[in-house]
Design a protein around this motif. Structure first.
Motif, PDB file in Angstrom:
ATOM      1  N   ASP A  35       0.858  -1.179   0.000  1.00 18.78           N
ATOM      2  CA  ASP A  35       0.000   0.000   0.000  1.00 18.78           C
ATOM      3  C   ASP A  35       0.891   1.224   0.000  1.00 18.78           C
ATOM      4  O   ASP A  35       1.697   1.422   0.901  1.00 18.78           O
ATOM      5  N   ALA A  36       0.759   2.012  -1.033  1.00 17.09           N
ATOM      6  CA  ALA A  36       1.565   3.234  -1.132  1.00 17.09           C
ATOM      7  C   ALA A  36       0.857   4.347  -0.367  1.00 17.09           C
ATOM      8  O   ALA A  36      -0.332   4.586  -0.571  1.00 17.09           O
ATOM      9  N   THR A  37       1.584   4.983   0.500  1.00 19.87           N
ATOM     10  CA  THR A  37       1.013   6.113   1.222  1.00 19.87           C
ATOM     11  C   THR A  37       1.216   7.372   0.391  1.00 19.87           C
ATOM     12  O   THR A  37       2.225   7.508  -0.314  1.00 19.87           O
ATOM     13  N   PRO A  38       0.269   8.289   0.455  1.00 24.34           N
ATOM     14  CA  PRO A  38       0.427   9.533  -0.311  1.00 24.34           C
ATOM     15  C   PRO A  38       1.655  10.310   0.156  1.00 24.34           C
ATOM     16  O   PRO A  38       2.000  10.299   1.332  1.00 24.34           O
ATOM     17  N   LEU A  39       2.287  10.965  -0.790  1.00 25.35           N
ATOM     18  CA  LEU A  39       3.448  11.787  -0.459  1.00 25.35           C
ATOM     19  C   LEU A  39       2.998  13.136   0.073  1.00 25.35           C
ATOM     20  O   LEU A  39       1.929  13.636  -0.280  1.00 25.35           O
ATOM     21  N   GLU A  40       3.832  13.709   0.887  1.00 28.67           N
ATOM     22  CA  GLU A  40       3.613  15.085   1.315  1.00 28.67           C
ATOM     23  C   GLU A  40       3.790  15.974   0.078  1.00 28.67           C
ATOM     24  O   GLU A  40       4.565  15.637  -0.822  1.00 28.67           O
ATOM     25  N   PRO A  41       3.096  17.099   0.017  1.00 29.18           N
ATOM     26  CA  PRO A  41       3.221  17.971  -1.173  1.00 29.18           C
ATOM     27  C   PRO A  41       4.660  18.340  -1.513  1.00 29.18           C
ATOM     28  O   PRO A  41       5.038  18.358  -2.680  1.00 29.18           O
ATOM     29  N   HIS A  42       5.484  18.596  -0.503  1.00 28.02           N
ATOM     30  CA  HIS A  42       6.882  18.949  -0.769  1.00 28.02           C
ATOM     31  C   HIS A  42       7.619  17.795  -1.455  1.00 28.02           C
ATOM     32  O   HIS A  42       8.364  18.005  -2.417  1.00 28.02           O
ATOM     33  N   SER A  43       7.409  16.583  -0.975  1.00 28.93           N
ATOM     34  CA  SER A  43       8.071  15.416  -1.568  1.00 28.93           C
ATOM     35  C   SER A  43       7.574  15.166  -2.986  1.00 28.93           C
ATOM     36  O   SER A  43       8.349  14.840  -3.881  1.00 28.93           O
ATOM     37  N   GLU A  44       6.266  15.315  -3.194  1.00 27.45           N
ATOM     38  CA  GLU A  44       5.707  15.132  -4.533  1.00 27.45           C
ATOM     39  C   GLU A  44       6.296  16.160  -5.495  1.00 27.45           C
ATOM     40  O   GLU A  44       6.659  15.843  -6.616  1.00 27.45           O
ATOM     41  N   ASN A  45       6.436  17.395  -5.048  1.00 31.74           N
ATOM     42  CA  ASN A  45       7.035  18.440  -5.881  1.00 31.74           C
ATOM     43  C   ASN A  45       8.501  18.135  -6.178  1.00 31.74           C
ATOM     44  O   ASN A  45       8.972  18.358  -7.294  1.00 31.74           O
ATOM     45  N   SER A  46       9.230  17.624  -5.203  1.00 33.39           N
ATOM     46  CA  SER A  46      10.642  17.276  -5.415  1.00 33.39           C
ATOM     47  C   SER A  46      10.771  16.152  -6.435  1.00 33.39           C
ATOM     48  O   SER A  46      11.627  16.207  -7.329  1.00 33.39           O
ATOM     49  N   ALA A  47       9.927  15.141  -6.316  1.00 32.99           N
ATOM     50  CA  ALA A  47       9.962  14.025  -7.262  1.00 32.99           C
ATOM     51  C   ALA A  47       9.595  14.515  -8.661  1.00 32.99           C
ATOM     52  O   ALA A  47      10.234  14.145  -9.651  1.00 32.99           O
ATOM     53  N   PHE A  48       8.584  15.364  -8.743  1.00 34.69           N
ATOM     54  CA  PHE A  48       8.182  15.877 -10.047  1.00 34.69           C
ATOM     55  C   PHE A  48       9.264  16.749 -10.667  1.00 34.69           C
ATOM     56  O   PHE A  48       9.482  16.716 -11.874  1.00 34.69           O
ATOM     57  N   SER A  49       9.979  17.499  -9.854  1.00 37.58           N
ATOM     58  CA  SER A  49      11.072  18.326 -10.371  1.00 37.58           C
ATOM     59  C   SER A  49      12.144  17.464 -11.029  1.00 37.58           C
ATOM     60  O   SER A  49      12.705  17.837 -12.065  1.00 37.58           O
ATOM     61  N   LEU A  50      12.413  16.314 -10.437  1.00 34.99           N
ATOM     62  CA  LEU A  50      13.389  15.394 -11.037  1.00 34.99           C
ATOM     63  C   LEU A  50      12.871  14.847 -12.365  1.00 34.99           C
ATOM     64  O   LEU A  50      13.600  14.776 -13.350  1.00 34.99           O
ATOM     65  N   ALA A  51      11.609  14.455 -12.390  1.00 41.63           N
ATOM     66  CA  ALA A  51      11.050  13.817 -13.583  1.00 41.63           C
ATOM     67  C   ALA A  51      10.776  14.799 -14.713  1.00 41.63           C
ATOM     68  O   ALA A  51      10.863  14.438 -15.888  1.00 41.63           O
ATOM     69  N   SER A  52      10.447  16.030 -14.377  1.00 42.89           N
ATOM     70  CA  SER A  52      10.016  16.987 -15.401  1.00 42.89           C
ATOM     71  C   SER A  52      11.136  17.440 -16.334  1.00 42.89           C
ATOM     72  O   SER A  52      10.870  18.101 -17.333  1.00 42.89           O
ATOM     73  N   ARG A  53      12.365  17.054 -16.029  1.00 44.63           N
ATOM     74  CA  ARG A  53      13.478  17.394 -16.936  1.00 44.63           C
ATOM     75  C   ARG A  53      13.357  16.637 -18.246  1.00 44.63           C
ATOM     76  O   ARG A  53      13.974  17.002 -19.244  1.00 44.63           O
ATOM     77  N   PHE A  54      12.563  15.576 -18.256  1.00 41.92           N
ATOM     78  CA  PHE A  54      12.482  14.708 -19.428  1.00 41.92           C
ATOM     79  C   PHE A  54      11.097  14.792 -20.061  1.00 41.92           C
ATOM     80  O   PHE A  54      10.095  14.685 -19.381  1.00 41.92           O
ATOM     81  N   THR A  55      11.068  14.993 -21.371  1.00 38.51           N
ATOM     82  CA  THR A  55       9.806  14.973 -22.102  1.00 38.51           C
ATOM     83  C   THR A  55       9.745  13.806 -23.078  1.00 38.51           C
ATOM     84  O   THR A  55       8.680  13.493 -23.602  1.00 38.51           O
ATOM     85  N   GLU A  56      10.892  13.191 -23.307  1.00 43.50           N
ATOM     86  CA  GLU A  56      10.944  12.013 -24.159  1.00 43.50           C
ATOM     87  C   GLU A  56      12.207  11.222 -23.837  1.00 43.50           C
ATOM     88  O   GLU A  56      13.150  11.743 -23.244  1.00 43.50           O
TER      89      GLU A  56
END
Length: 99
Positions: A35-56
């Protein structure tokens, strides 16, 4: 040849293949169900910042994407940013179609 067959197969066939594949992976103990627990908004933003560098995914950045996937999974677990990079990778390898 298999990629071509899957590309043109009806969704019902793909659903059946996915169900069988998932059942096989599960029976071999290769899937960890948790069961995955929801991330705190700060952690979700940090993870998204890492991923958003890539579009393909390209041959030039595939290694960097794999490293980022590992980093996100290790630090943040199963989150939307991880799913985003996994989907990009699956598209690149032809495992899912781009609609």
């Amino acid at each position: 040849m298999i990629k071509l067959l899957l590309k043109y197969a009806p969704n019902s066939v793909l659903d059946a293949v996915n169900a069988i594949s998932l059942a096989e992976l599960d029976s071999r103990g290769l899937i960890v169900w948790a069961d995955a627990t929801p991330l705190e908004p700060h952690s979700e933003n940090s993870a998204f910042s890492l991923a958003s560098r890539f579009t393909e995914v390209t041959p030039d950045n595939i290694l960097e994407i794999f490293k980022t996937i590992a980093q996100i999974y290790t630090n943040y677990g199963d989150c939307l940013a991880l799913k985003y990079l996994m989907e990009l990778s699956a598209e690149y390898f032809g495992l899912i179609g781009v609609e």
